[in-house]
Design an enzyme around this catalytic site. Structure first.
Site: not given
Ligand code: BG6
Length: 506
Positions: A181-182, A244
């Site tokens: 989960d980045h 997230h």
């Molecule tokens: C991803 C989603 O996990 O996270 C995307 O699939 C989204 O739709 C993205 O744009 C947002 O990540 P960040 O790091 O740019 O907030």
């Protein structure tokens, strides 16, 4: 288990967007910082019939285009470590060939058995590929560890997530599975723990006695870009909230862990998710709002509506905006509303957690031309990482005029050190076997369970409105009705530029 002095990194879905935008630039950055094992090679696997040379060229451009680190000196050396093979993912016999190929690369480059398999494919393959890998013995750890990194979404709903979990655990041990989960890899998300548990002044106030409500916003100014096909079968609730944003909520709300041990932290996260008050089917309308962006013109530029985007069904009912109100039924948070809001094509890109403190029991200064604004602690996760405390101060001069001021800390002022990307951090941790910042299956199942009534209602009850909102706005105004309290609204970070210095991009 052997130590990590050599490693083969296998990416399934190597010709995809994530590989080029995030994974390869992050791996290159680790390489430049000498944070990859000394003997390292990467095998890209996907359906596209390209050669290793094509792959290397493509990845060179990706490293330059999606730059993670300002040092291009190692690009040739790094890309020489990349290899490529095309396979049909659902063909078992292709995995025998893959195994042979890995064996050949291992002996050619003197690499032991340590292997990461990164699933960067469409989610429908998250069960199939690991099963086929296991069928040819590529999950066995006798010659070195084998780890499987699985991208989100883990399942499509509770039932499919349980199915996927069981399927994976048929062949793989829990300890081999890293569910990425980045958001957990973001420096500022981790800083939530440090802010809360390394300071004596926030934590004593961090509860129902002092906090009125908690707001979590993740807004994006971009639309669905080239991912219309994926997004249209997912929507904001599955794409952002299930993973997230509920994780961010859990880190905001969790009890102090007994140590920094991965299981101690993950146990506390799980307890929060287990304490989420179930949303009753009949309450969905008052607890969740969905929206979809429609075309508009912003600053003279025409912006397409969601249904006109490539890969999107022209009659799509998929939400590009979701807002949710919920409660955490435990001693710390009893009765405190939590709000989550996320959307595409909003006025700016910002992710923040806002702690809204309760007002003082009695306000002495009313009648002095000032309406009491409540203190807010804004934890800015991105893009301008930092912490902002908003409070009232006396305006210089006679009387007791009060004005709101900001105490603003920007992460970039802390040091000259660059902030590593979330993927860089998580790839590094997974190579080193540290699962602290990866989600446990139980957490994901709890999140699916919690969202199930909303998912069901949005799918089956067509009278639950899907509000249109013009691209470049903060979503449907009905989302304001979720917020409890007279004249309470969401925070609109770039509406009053003078306030927080955030510009509206759209
Ligand atoms: C991803 C989603 O996990 O996270 C995307 O699939 C989204 O739709 C993205 O744009 C947002 O990540 P960040 O790091 O740019 O907030």
């Amino acid at each position: 288990m052997s130590s990590t002095d050599s490693l083969i990194y296998v990416i399934f879905g190597a010709s995809g967007d994530l590989t080029k935008r995030k994974l390869i630039p992050a791996l290159y950055s680790l390489y430049i910082q000498k944070l990859l094992p000394e003997r390292f090679i990467l095998l890209g696997v996907s359906r596209s019939m390209i050669t290793t040379e094509d792959f290397r060229e493509g990845m060179k451009s990706a490293i330059n285009e999606f730059k993670e680190i300002d040092d291009a000196s190692g690009i040739d050396e790094f890309t020489a470590k990349l290899h490529y093979t095309a396979i049909q993912f659902d063909n078992v016999s292709a995995y025998f060939t893959l195994k042979q190929e890995l064996d050949t690369l291992r002996s050619q480059f003197q690499i032991g058995g340590n292997t990461v398999f990164y699933m960067s494919t469409p989610p429908s393959l998250y069960g199939i590929i690991p099963r086929h890998l296991a069928a040819v013995g590529l999950h066995q750890q006798d010659d070195g560890w084998k780890r499987l990194i699985i991208e989100k979404p883990f399942g499509y709903d509770l039932e499919s997530a349980i199915k996927l979990k069981n399927l994976l655990l048929n062949d793989w041990d829990e300890g081999q599975l890293f569910r990425i989960d980045h958001y957990l890899g973001k420096e500022t998300v981790q800083n939530l723990l440090v802010t809360r548990f390394s300071n004596g002044m926030f934590e004593p106030l961090w509860n129902r006695n002092y906090i009125h409500h908690v707001e979590i916003t993740s807004a994006e100014s971009i639309g669905v870009e080239k991912r219309g096909g994926y997004f249209d079968s997912s929507g904001s609730l599955r794409d952002m909230v299930q993973n997230h944003l509920l994780q961010v909520a859990a880190l905001t709300a969790m009890e102090p862990p007994s140590s920094l041990d991965p299981s101690a932290i993950r146990n506390e996260i799980l307890k929060v998710l287990q304490s989420l008050r179930p949303i009753r089917r009949e309450d969905v309308r008052n607890s969740a709002i969905r929206g979809q962006y429609v075309s508009s013109t912003v600053k003279g530029k025409a912006i397409k509506g969601y249904r006109e985007e490539e890969g999107v069904d022209p009659d799509s009912l998929t939400e590009t905006f979701a807002a949710l109100k919920f409660y955490i039924d435990n001693w710390r948070w009893g009765g405190v509303p939590f709000y989550i809001r996320t959307g595409k094509r909003m006025p700016t890109r910002v992710t923040e957690v806002v702690i809204h403190f309760k007002p003082t029991p009695h306000f002495l200064f009313s009648g002095h031309g000032y309406r009491q604004a409540w203190n807010q602690l804004v934890i800015r996760i991105q893009p301008d990482e930092g912490i902002l405390l908003k409070f009232g101060m006396k305006t210089p001069g006679a009387g007791f005029e009060v004005q709101n001021v900001n105490m603003d800390f920007h992460y970039k002022d802390l040091s000259n050190q660059r902030i590593p990307s979330a993927y860089e951090r998580l790839i590094f941790d997974s190579i080193n076997g540290d699962a602290t910042l990866f989600a446990r299956t139980e957490e994901l199942l709890e999140a699916w369970k919690f969202l199930a009534p909303v998912i069901e209602a949005w799918k089956n009850e067509h009278e639950v409105p899907l509000y249109g909102y013009p691209a470049g706005t903060w979503g449907p105004e009905q989302a304001d009705d979720l917020i409890e309290g007279k004249e309470m609204t969401w925070r609109y970070p770039c509406k009053n530029l003078a306030d927080d210095g955030i510009y509206c991009e759209l």
